[in-house]
Design an enzyme around this catalytic site. Structure first.
Site, PDB file in Angstrom:
ATOM      1  CG  ASN A 168      -1.938   9.966   4.672  1.00 40.57           C
ATOM      2  OD1 ASN A 168      -0.851  10.420   5.012  1.00 40.57           O
ATOM      3  ND2 ASN A 168      -2.258   9.779   3.386  1.00 40.57           N
TER       4      ASN A 168
ATOM      5  CG  ASP B 294      -5.150   3.274  -0.732  1.00 35.31           C
ATOM      6  OD1 ASP B 294      -4.176   3.268  -1.510  1.00 35.31           O
ATOM      7  OD2 ASP B 294      -5.099   2.825   0.425  1.00 35.31           O
TER       8      ASP B 294
ATOM      9  CG  PHE C 144       8.844   4.365   1.101  1.00 33.99           C
ATOM     10  CD1 PHE C 144       9.732   4.789   0.119  1.00 33.99           C
ATOM     11  CD2 PHE C 144       9.241   4.403   2.429  1.00 33.99           C
ATOM     12  CE1 PHE C 144      11.000   5.243   0.467  1.00 33.99           C
ATOM     13  CE2 PHE C 144      10.505   4.859   2.791  1.00 33.99           C
ATOM     14  CZ  PHE C 144      11.389   5.279   1.811  1.00 33.99           C
TER      15      PHE C 144
ATOM     16  CE  LYS D 150       1.916  -0.143  -4.643  1.00 36.93           C
ATOM     17  NZ  LYS D 150       1.024   0.994  -4.727  1.00 36.93           N
TER      18      LYS D 150
ATOM     19  CG  ASP E   3      -0.251   2.208  -7.520  1.00 38.08           C
ATOM     20  OD1 ASP E   3       0.853   2.799  -7.564  1.00 38.08           O
ATOM     21  OD2 ASP E   3      -0.510   1.304  -6.699  1.00 38.08           O
TER      22      ASP E   3
HETATM   23  O1  C5P Z   1      -0.515   0.481  -2.228  1.00 37.33           O
HETATM   24  P1  C5P Z   1       0.189   1.286  -1.224  1.00 37.33           P
HETATM   25  O2  C5P Z   1      -0.380   2.645  -1.014  1.00 37.33           O
HETATM   26  O3  C5P Z   1       0.414   0.623   0.096  1.00 37.33           O
HETATM   27  O4  C5P Z   1       1.648   1.449  -1.858  1.00 37.33           O
HETATM   28  C1  C5P Z   1       2.590   2.267  -1.317  1.00 37.33           C
HETATM   29  C2  C5P Z   1       3.570   2.717  -2.363  1.00 37.33           C
HETATM   30  O5  C5P Z   1       2.919   3.071  -3.579  1.00 37.33           O
HETATM   31  C3  C5P Z   1       4.300   3.960  -1.949  1.00 37.33           C
HETATM   32  O6  C5P Z   1       5.553   3.961  -2.592  1.00 37.33           O
HETATM   33  C4  C5P Z   1       3.381   5.061  -2.500  1.00 37.33           C
HETATM   34  O7  C5P Z   1       4.071   6.288  -2.663  1.00 37.33           O
HETATM   35  C5  C5P Z   1       2.942   4.466  -3.816  1.00 37.33           C
HETATM   36  N1  C5P Z   1       1.595   4.850  -4.240  1.00 37.33           N
HETATM   37  C6  C5P Z   1       1.415   5.622  -5.353  1.00 37.33           C
HETATM   38  N2  C5P Z   1       0.157   5.948  -5.787  1.00 37.33           N
HETATM   39  C7  C5P Z   1      -0.914   5.498  -5.115  1.00 37.33           C
HETATM   40  C8  C5P Z   1      -0.762   4.707  -3.977  1.00 37.33           C
HETATM   41  C9  C5P Z   1       0.504   4.411  -3.555  1.00 37.33           C
HETATM   42  O8  C5P Z   1       2.413   6.054  -5.953  1.00 37.33           O
HETATM   43  N3  C5P Z   1      -2.107   5.817  -5.544  1.00 37.33           N
END
Ligand code: C5P
Length: 407
Positions: A213, A282, A332, A350, A311
């Site tokens: 990304n 994701d 974030f 989260k 996650d």
């Molecule tokens: O779910 P989303 O990607 O929007 O969430 C963003 C937050 O979760 C950010 O702090 C990102 O660093 C963290 N994140 C993570 N592991 C993932 C997806 C997101 O730590 N697989």
């Protein structure tokens, strides 16, 4: 502390080939907003002229304690009373030896001795041959200077002007500016270990292709730098980005989300703060092909199967240390719209006390950003500013939440 705006710095040059770096240093200090008054010893003038230093600092250079420009003929008193710091760069072995004895037979050492010791810090950037640096006399002098309250910077390592290789090079101009910025930053995270994720992840499809990304990592790197300046021990787990590691930060490079998770889980037991600024993919392809997937020439396109990545933030936030309040987790959210609603929902999902929202398309790759800090009480805006400033403000905000005292 974000720049050196308005700081009055006496920049003292002593004899050494590293004087050539003092020109760049002077320029960098002025660029960072400092008011620089250069003072040179006779030995320094063998290496670089006062003309150069005057042109770069914009001020006439002082080279003698008998300088008649001062009404009272006391440059050593006047200049040291006006200064926020005296920075000696380069600091030669000989000059440091003089300082520990309180010798004062020329303007610069006289000024160091005459400075109000409680209010005008003395910062030294040593520069010399590796044998001179390693010599017990020099090391003894450095220890004594520290005991006397001076702030002695590290030396760099590498090729030396004499052709030898080792410790003793003067730090580069930008490293010294970083040290000064750090020096003047309140140590609101002292005693804390901050673990930060930054940048994108890269999920391989085959050996030459992958999914990633537009995250540049700039926000996460700025937070790492701000936390380091604030006195924390900082570990930075970074996806593939082309950014320089902030000075004093321990960096672990990873590529995929699984690697990022492994690096985080390895480091998190030491951490007291976890800031997940990375844009973690994701999904990842279920399995990466061992060889490059070839076009079949018939127009048949390959089908990719995805699996969800773990996650990392949610996993860490659920750990017992986080649940017991020993680890403060910050997430974030990069959204494209309805920032407050999405950030609020994400914070709950989260399970973190603080969620920082930003608009993805208007921050990715940029040097500035705007943040929305969402906690259990509500939301607070940090309006558009440089990522450097926002990182500094965010670190201060986190420190307040941790209840650590400023000094
Ligand atoms: O779910 P989303 O990607 O929007 O969430 C963003 C937050 O979760 C950010 O702090 C990102 O660093 C963290 N994140 C993570 N592991 C993932 C997806 C997101 O730590 N697989």
């Amino acid at each position: 502390m974000n720049d050196l705006h308005g700081k009055r710095i006496v920049l003292g040059l002593t004899g050494g080939i590293a004087c050539f770096k003092a020109a760049e240093l002077c320029r960098s200090l002025v660029k960072a907003g400092a008011l620089v008054q250069v003072v040179m010893t006779d030995a320094a003038m063998q290496f670089i002229t006062p003309v150069t230093m005057q042109a770069l600092s914009g001020e006439p250079v002082y080279t003698s304690q008998w300088d008649p420009r001062e009404g009272n003929n006391m440059a050593h008193i006047n200049l040291s009373r006006e200064a926020d710091a005296i920075l000696i760069a380069p600091a030669s072995a000989d000059f440091m030896a003089k300082l520990i004895h309180g010798k004062a037979d020329e303007l610069l050492s006289l000024m160091c001795l005459a400075r109000p010791i409680q209010t005008v810090p003395l910062i030294l950037a040593p520069a010399m041959n590796r044998e001179m640096w390693a010599h017990p006399a020099t090391q003894r002098n450095v220890a004594q200077l520290k005991a006397d309250g001076a702030h002695v910077l590290d030396v760099g390592q590498g090729d030396q002007a004499c052709g030898e290789t080792g410790d003793g090079r003067m730090l580069e101009a930008e490293e010294i500016v970083e040290e000064l910025l750090s020096f003047w930053t309140p140590k609101c995270l002292k005693g804390h270990h901050v673990l930060i994720t930054a940048g994108p992840t890269y999920e391989a499809i085959d050996p030459v292709r992958g999914i990633t990304n537009l995250s540049s990592g700039k926000m996460g790197f700025a937070i790492a730098r701000a936390a380091q300046h604030a006195g924390a021990q900082v570990s930075l787990v970074s996806g593939p980005v082309s950014l320089t590691t902030p000075r004093g930060v321990h960096r672990v490079n990873v590529r995929s989300a699984l690697q990022m998770q492994e690096a985080v889980l390895n480091a998190v037991s030491q951490a007291t703060v976890f800031i997940a600024a990375a844009a973690v993919a994701d999904w990842r392809p279920e399995s990466a092909a061992n060889q490059k997937i070839k076009k079949d020439g018939q127009g048949v396109t390959p089908t990719l199967h995805f699996v969800e990545n773990p996650d990392i933030l949610a996993t860490v936030a659920q750990s017992s240390r986080a649940q017991k309040g020993h680890l403060f987790c910050v997430g974030f959210a990069a959204e494209s719209h309805d920032l407050l609603a999405h950030a609020t929902a994400k914070r709950a999902r989260k399970g973190v006390p603080l969620l920082v929202g930003n608009i993805g398309p208007s921050t990715f790759g940029q040097d500035d950003n705007a943040l929305l800090l969402v906690d259990a009480e509500g939301a607070k805006e940090l309006p558009r500013d440089s990522k450097t400033q926002l990182a500094h403000d965010l670190v201060e905000d986190i420190a307040k939440r941790l209840g650590t005292p400023h000094f």
